[in-house]
Every structure is written in structure tokens, then in C-alpha cells.
Design a protein around this motif. Structure first.
Motif, PDB file in Angstrom:
ATOM      1  N   ILE A 150       0.842  -1.204   0.000  1.00  0.00           N
ATOM      2  CA  ILE A 150       0.000   0.000   0.000  1.00  0.00           C
ATOM      3  C   ILE A 150       0.878   1.256   0.000  1.00  0.00           C
ATOM      4  N   ARG A 153       2.641   1.738  -3.413  1.00  0.00           N
ATOM      5  CA  ARG A 153       1.745   2.168  -4.496  1.00  0.00           C
ATOM      6  C   ARG A 153       1.321   3.628  -4.355  1.00  0.00           C
ATOM      7  N   HIS A 154       1.343   4.109  -3.114  1.00  0.00           N
ATOM      8  CA  HIS A 154       0.952   5.504  -2.892  1.00  0.00           C
ATOM      9  C   HIS A 154       2.149   6.452  -2.907  1.00  0.00           C
ATOM     10  N   VAL A 196      -7.679  -3.575   3.904  1.00  0.00           N
ATOM     11  CA  VAL A 196      -7.510  -2.932   2.592  1.00  0.00           C
ATOM     12  C   VAL A 196      -6.637  -3.811   1.686  1.00  0.00           C
ATOM     13  N   TYR A 200      -8.778  -5.003  -1.406  1.00  0.00           N
ATOM     14  CA  TYR A 200      -8.617  -4.099  -2.555  1.00  0.00           C
ATOM     15  C   TYR A 200      -7.200  -4.122  -3.139  1.00  0.00           C
ATOM     16  N   CYS A 201      -6.214  -4.022  -2.265  1.00  0.00           N
ATOM     17  CA  CYS A 201      -4.856  -3.799  -2.761  1.00  0.00           C
ATOM     18  C   CYS A 201      -4.138  -5.128  -2.993  1.00  0.00           C
ATOM     19  N   PRO A 206      -5.170  -4.181  -8.516  1.00  0.00           N
ATOM     20  CA  PRO A 206      -5.784  -3.576  -7.320  1.00  0.00           C
ATOM     21  C   PRO A 206      -7.113  -2.902  -7.682  1.00  0.00           C
ATOM     22  N   ASN A 207      -8.066  -3.014  -6.796  1.00  0.00           N
ATOM     23  CA  ASN A 207      -9.394  -2.441  -7.046  1.00  0.00           C
ATOM     24  C   ASN A 207      -9.465  -1.031  -6.445  1.00  0.00           C
ATOM     25  N   CYS A 208      -8.730  -0.118  -7.045  1.00  0.00           N
ATOM     26  CA  CYS A 208      -8.641   1.243  -6.490  1.00  0.00           C
ATOM     27  C   CYS A 208      -9.995   1.953  -6.503  1.00  0.00           C
ATOM     28  N   CYS A 211     -11.744   1.254  -3.324  1.00  0.00           N
ATOM     29  CA  CYS A 211     -10.911   1.270  -2.109  1.00  0.00           C
ATOM     30  C   CYS A 211     -11.073   2.575  -1.335  1.00  0.00           C
ATOM     31  N   LEU A 213      -8.908   4.172   0.168  1.00  0.00           N
ATOM     32  CA  LEU A 213      -7.712   5.017   0.049  1.00  0.00           C
ATOM     33  C   LEU A 213      -7.546   5.637  -1.342  1.00  0.00           C
ATOM     34  N   LYS A 214      -8.561   5.481  -2.168  1.00  0.00           N
ATOM     35  CA  LYS A 214      -8.488   5.951  -3.551  1.00  0.00           C
ATOM     36  C   LYS A 214      -8.087   7.440  -3.657  1.00  0.00           C
ATOM     37  N   LEU A 217      -4.307   8.422  -3.716  1.00  0.00           N
ATOM     38  CA  LEU A 217      -3.386   7.962  -4.755  1.00  0.00           C
ATOM     39  C   LEU A 217      -2.634   9.149  -5.347  1.00  0.00           C
TER      40      LEU A 217
END
Ligand code: SF4
Length: 220
Positions: A150, A153-154, A196, A200-201, A206-208, A211, A213-214, A217
Motif C-alpha cells: 500500500i 503504491r501511494h 484494505v 482491494y490492494c 488492485p481495485n482502487c 478502495c 484510500l483511492k 493515490l
């Protein structure tokens, strides 16, 4: 600093407080933390159910089991010979050096108890911090593969960030509370990241879109 407090608010809003870790006692948490290495939680639950059914889920009783009996009981958790040794290493220290008393095992400052755990063969940083945080009442921030994925990716950490780097990133960003409030916050924070990561992640695709946390991003 990464926006971790905002991340927590978003995850908490989506799922509420997660009340982790599912267990009837601190010792059960320790056993679960050791058995969960490289397997799913479902398999750990089966192993713990076996230990409960055999009425041996205490330090003294596990200490008294033969290796083969213990390995047989925890078989569903996978790598059962290695895990039986690891579990026994932990239980040996609790029984032989702390009178089979977990409270005594957890006595001392967090750094000392963490060292005590890390000195046990088969207990690495993630297991040690899980035991500290969820069973020992010590603030040990748990980092796992979900956290790393996570954060990466962020853009909150580099691809080569190690356990200690990620942990100090989290502890520096999330140390506004103290005592029981901090424990509760850190316990729930890690639980939220696991959810998460699980839902999602995923490693691929990943199913952003769905999610929580979308909105955090990176924009580019
Ligand atoms: S699924 Fe997407 S939005 Fe959610 S944590 Fe992973 S990268 Fe971030």
C-alpha cells in the motif's frame, strides 16, 4: 510525511473499528502470531481449534507435549515441523525463564521485551511486533507485506524500504496519542491496512475504484 492519519480516517470510516485480534487470551494471540507465518488465517484457526480441543492451549501444557504431538496438532497451519519448533522455542522461554507467566514475560520497557522476543529462534520483527502490540500491551507497530504494498503504491516509501524504515515512518507519523489510546490506534491501524490489502490492494489488479484510500493515490 505520508498522510497516514488521513488514511486511517478514510479506512475507519469505511469499516468502523475492527476489534482485532480475534482470540480468547493473550497466549492464544502469541500462538496465532507464530503460526500465521506463511499461511492463511483460516489454517491458523484450524490449528488453534485443535489445540483447544486437546485442552493444551497454555504455556505449561504445550511445554509438556512431545514434538510429534505438537506438530500433529498444529498440522493445518502448514510447515508444522518448523512451526512446532518455533512455538516450543517461545514456550520454553515463557515457562523456563518467566514461570509460565505471560505477564512476567511482558514485563519491562518495550525495547527490552522486543529484544526478548527477537532473541527467540523463529521470531522475526513482524511476529515480535504483533505479539507486543496485540498480546503484550506494548506499542510495537506491525509492518507486513500489505503495509509495504500500500505504501509503495501511494509513493509513501521506496521499493527497497525495509521493515525498520517503514516502522519508523509509521511511528513518527502516528505518535500523537499515548498509553491505551495509542495501543488501540495502532492495533486498529494495522487491522485496517490488512483489510484494505486483502480486499482491494491485491498483488495484481488492485481495485482502487472501490478502495477507501483511492483519494490518496498520487495524482500523476
Ligand atoms: S487498492 Fe489502490 S487505492 Fe487502495 S490501497 Fe491499493 S493502490 Fe491504494
Amino acid at each position: 510525511m505520508p498522510p497516514l492519519r488521513q488514511a486511517y480516517r478514510l479506512m475507519h470510516r469505511a469499516r468502523g473499528h475492527l476489534q482485532w485480534w480475534p482470540a480468547d487470551s493473550p497466549f492464544e494471540i502469541c500462538v496465532g502470531a507464530i503460526l500465521t507465518q506463511n499461511t492463511s488465517w483460516k489454517n491458523v484457526e484450524l490449528a488453534i481449534t485443535n489445540l483447544k480441543a486437546a485442552r493444551v492451549l497454555t504455556p505449561k501444557k504445550i511445554h509438556a507435549l512431545t514434538h510429534s504431538k505438537l506438530a500433529q496438532l498444529i498440522r493445518p497451519s502448514g510447515y508444522f515441523n518448523i512451526k512446532a519448533k518455533r512455538l516450543r522455542n517461545f514456550v520454553d522461554i515463557v515457562v523456563e525463564q518467566h514461570g509460565a507467566n505471560l505477564k512476567r514475560f511482558f514485563k519491562g520497557d518495550t525495547a527490552t521485551v522486543r529484544e526478548r522476543l527477537l532473541a527467540i529462534n523463529g521470531v522475526g520483527p513482524e511476529t515480535a511486533d504483533s505479539i507486543l502490540l496485540y498480546a503484550g500491551g506494548h506499542p510495537g507497530f506491525v509492518i507486513d507485506a500489505y503495509t509495504k504494498r500500500i505504501f509503495e503504491r501511494h509513493g509513501w516509501c521506496n521499493a527497497d524500504a525495509d521493515y525498520d524504515t517503514l516502522q519508523s515512518l509509521c511511528t513518527q507519523s502516528l505518535s500523537q496519542k499515548s498509553g491505551a489510546a495509542k495501543l488501540d490506534y495502532w492495533r486498529d491501524f494495522h487491522a485496517q491496512l490488512v483489510v484494505v490489502g486483502n480486499h482491494y490492494c491485491k498483488p495484481r489488479n488492485p481495485n482502487c475504484d472501490e478502495c477507501p484510500l483511492k483519494t490518496l493515490l498520487p495524482k500523476n
